[in-house]
Structures are given as C-alpha cells and as structure tokens.
Design an enzyme around this catalytic site. Sequence first.
Site, PDB file in Angstrom:
ATOM      1  N   HIS A   1       0.850  -1.192   0.000  1.00 22.00           N
ATOM      2  CA  HIS A   1       0.000   0.000   0.000  1.00 22.00           C
ATOM      3  C   HIS A   1       0.885   1.240   0.000  1.00 22.00           C
ATOM      4  CE1 HIS A   1      -3.974  -1.813   0.567  1.00 22.00           C
ATOM      5  NE2 HIS A   1      -3.315  -2.768   1.199  1.00 22.00           N
TER       6      HIS A   1
ATOM      7  N   ALA B   1      12.147 -20.610   9.403  1.00 22.21           N
ATOM      8  CA  ALA B   1      10.862 -20.278  10.021  1.00 22.21           C
ATOM      9  C   ALA B   1      10.930 -18.893  10.653  1.00 22.21           C
ATOM     10  CB  ALA B   1      10.511 -21.317  11.077  1.00 22.21           C
TER      11      ALA B   1
ATOM     12  N   ARG C   1      24.307 -18.957   5.584  1.00 27.94           N
ATOM     13  CA  ARG C   1      25.364 -19.845   5.078  1.00 27.94           C
ATOM     14  C   ARG C   1      24.899 -20.494   3.791  1.00 27.94           C
ATOM     15  NH1 ARG C   1      24.242 -25.303   6.094  1.00 27.94           N
ATOM     16  NH2 ARG C   1      22.613 -25.667   7.662  1.00 27.94           N
TER      17      ARG C   1
END
Length: 197
Positions: free
Chosen positions: A124, A171, A194
């Site tokens: 937006h 995650a 890495r």
Amino acid sequence: MNKESLREYFKSNPAIKRLVDFLIMNQLETRPRWYVRLLAPLYQKRGKNSKIYSSVRMDTPPYRHFSLGKRSIIESYSCINNAVGDVTIGDNVRVGLHATIIGPVSIGNHVIIAQNVTISALNHNFGKTDKYIDAQGITTRNITIGDDVWIGANAVILSGVKIGSHSVVAAGAVVTKDVPEGMLAAGVPAEIKRSIK
C-alpha cells in the site's frame, strides 16, 4: 483480441473498466463475486493430480492468470489472490495450511511452503499525509521463487524478492532482499546465514 490489448482498452476507457470491475469483483469484500467464482474451473489452470482444498479462499478473477502445476497441493484455509498480478505455481509444490499468496508471484517446481507463510507482492502506498492510506493506491513488484526451495513456517516474503533455487528460508524470517541460489536465509529482516550446497 488478446489479453494485453484488452487491458489497454480498459486503461483508455476508465468508465468501462470500473463497470467491468464492479461486475467481476465485490468491492466491499475485495474478492470475485459468487457467480464469477462458480466459473473458476473454466479459467483456472490446474495440472494433473493437483489439489486445492475446499476451504482455500481462491480470489482469482478471470482477467489475471492462475495456474497450479501437476501434483501440487494448496492446503486448507490458505488464500490465493491474483487480482493485482498473476500467480503461477509449478509442479510438485505444497502450499501449507493458512498460507497467503498475493500476486504477481511465480513459484518453481518442488517447492515446500510451510504453515502460515505470507508471500505478498502487494504494497500500500502511504507517502501522502493529506490522504488516508487506503485512498493512496497500491504498488506491486514481482516475487520469484526458484525450484527446490523450502520456506519455513510463519516466514514472510515481501514484494520484489527473488529466492534462488535450492535455497531455504528459515521459520519466522522476513525476507526483504533477494536470496541467492543455494543459501539459507534467516532472521528479521532475513540475512544470508550460510551456503547449503
């Protein structure tokens, strides 16, 4: 008349574009109207042995491209939205529970997208202080995800990002910059940690 010339026609005739948009999209719900969704099997491209669970919210109007490759699955309670850009998902892809994908997005083959992942090419605009943010419009920048990528649970992929093949996004990562091929990215904002080659 091909799709590009049709888009140009609508751009040069804004009143007709507004009428067609009104007929296709529910303006309050910002999703295709119920009668357009009934026709979705006619304009969505789905590969052999692919599956979209019935609880998935498919906000895929016919004026944009949506395709799901062979043996690919979109799991329950996810949301796929191509209203502002095409969504292409390759073969052997698993989109996990509660994922959100807002185009324009291109996803390669053999990609694993875990639970609660957000992949959004939409932003937006907010630079004008004399206008409400919801009145300033949007911008989009393509997201490209290569082959053989794993995106961990709760990760967020933001507009304009390219994720190279054979890469992993950890995650909870928030990816704001490109991830080169064969790398592990993690953190908020995500950084390259890495090589995984």
